[in-house]
Write a protein that holds these residues in place. Structure first.
Motif, PDB file in Angstrom:
ATOM      1  N   GLU A   1       0.831  -1.197   0.000  1.00 41.88           N
ATOM      2  CA  GLU A   1       0.000   0.000   0.000  1.00 41.88           C
ATOM      3  C   GLU A   1       0.872   1.257   0.000  1.00 41.88           C
ATOM      4  OE1 GLU A   1      -1.864  -3.048   2.859  1.00 41.88           O
ATOM      5  OE2 GLU A   1       0.100  -2.242   2.347  1.00 41.88           O
TER       6      GLU A   1
ATOM      7  N   TRP B   1     -10.074  -3.459   0.956  1.00 43.76           N
ATOM      8  CA  TRP B   1      -9.392  -2.470   1.772  1.00 43.76           C
ATOM      9  C   TRP B   1      -9.962  -2.540   3.177  1.00 43.76           C
ATOM     10  CZ3 TRP B   1      -5.287   0.592   0.628  1.00 43.76           C
ATOM     11  CH2 TRP B   1      -4.917   0.716  -0.726  1.00 43.76           C
TER      12      TRP B   1
ATOM     13  N   ARG C   1      -9.148  -1.172   7.503  1.00 45.05           N
ATOM     14  CA  ARG C   1      -8.457  -0.155   8.288  1.00 45.05           C
ATOM     15  C   ARG C   1      -8.489  -0.526   9.757  1.00 45.05           C
ATOM     16  NH1 ARG C   1     -12.779   4.857   7.560  1.00 45.05           N
ATOM     17  NH2 ARG C   1     -14.457   4.006   8.884  1.00 45.05           N
TER      18      ARG C   1
ATOM     19  N   VAL D   1     -13.479  -1.934   4.818  1.00 40.51           N
ATOM     20  CA  VAL D   1     -13.892  -0.698   4.157  1.00 40.51           C
ATOM     21  C   VAL D   1     -14.642  -1.039   2.873  1.00 40.51           C
ATOM     22  CG1 VAL D   1     -13.088   1.414   3.042  1.00 40.51           C
ATOM     23  CG2 VAL D   1     -11.984   0.615   5.154  1.00 40.51           C
TER      24      VAL D   1
ATOM     25  N   ASP E   1     -12.060   8.581  10.323  1.00 44.21           N
ATOM     26  CA  ASP E   1     -11.475   7.766   9.260  1.00 44.21           C
ATOM     27  C   ASP E   1      -9.977   7.528   9.475  1.00 44.21           C
ATOM     28  OD1 ASP E   1     -13.499   9.578   6.930  1.00 44.21           O
ATOM     29  OD2 ASP E   1     -13.844   7.547   7.668  1.00 44.21           O
TER      30      ASP E   1
ATOM     31  N   TYR F   1      -4.462   1.867   6.922  1.00 47.03           N
ATOM     32  CA  TYR F   1      -5.264   1.236   5.878  1.00 47.03           C
ATOM     33  C   TYR F   1      -4.462   0.123   5.226  1.00 47.03           C
ATOM     34  CZ  TYR F   1      -8.993   4.660   6.197  1.00 47.03           C
ATOM     35  OH  TYR F   1     -10.055   5.424   6.638  1.00 47.03           O
TER      36      TYR F   1
END
Length: 127
Positions: free
Chosen positions: A6, A36, A38, A48, A90, A94
């Protein structure tokens, strides 16, 4: 075995945008799932978005619907995660992840279902 890397994390203010990338080395099967995920400090890892490589079908977490969009390459690999209207909640590390089969015909958002992981990229959102 597939390897995932990533990139693209960083620090933004609330309301801003970031685009994360997932570089894939190796091959996946058409029946693979990718996604994805997190993980914020002190919290469990959460899904996600998941993607079914065979047809590009996606499943988004309710918390990101309408704000996050996954972009697929020609092989339906979720190479980018476009994150808009970012919120402080958020903020997390990730991860890109993969598995070689579906679960009951679907690609789950449960992180425990995935065995192949990248090293993660940090996203920080300030209020």
């Amino acid at each position: 075995q597939v390897q995932l890397v990533e990139s693209g994390g960083g620090a933004v203010q609330a309301g801003g945008s970031l685009r994360l990338s997932c570089a894939v080395a190796g091959s996946t099967s058409s029946n693979s799932c990718m996604g994805w995920f997190r993980q914020a400090p002190g919290k469990e890892r959460e899904g996600v978005v998941s993607v079914y490589i065979r047809d590009g079908a996606t499943l988004y977490a309710d918390s990101v619907k309408g704000r996050f969009t996954v972009a697929l390459d020609n092989a339906k690999i979720p190479v980018y995660l476009q994150m808009n209207s970012l919120k402080p909640e958020d903020a997390a590390v990730y991860y890109c992840a993969a598995r070689y089969s579906t679960v009951g015909g679907r690609c789950p958002l449960n992180h425990r279902a995935y065995a192949i992981w990248g090293q993660g990229t940090q996203v920080t959102v300030s209020s």
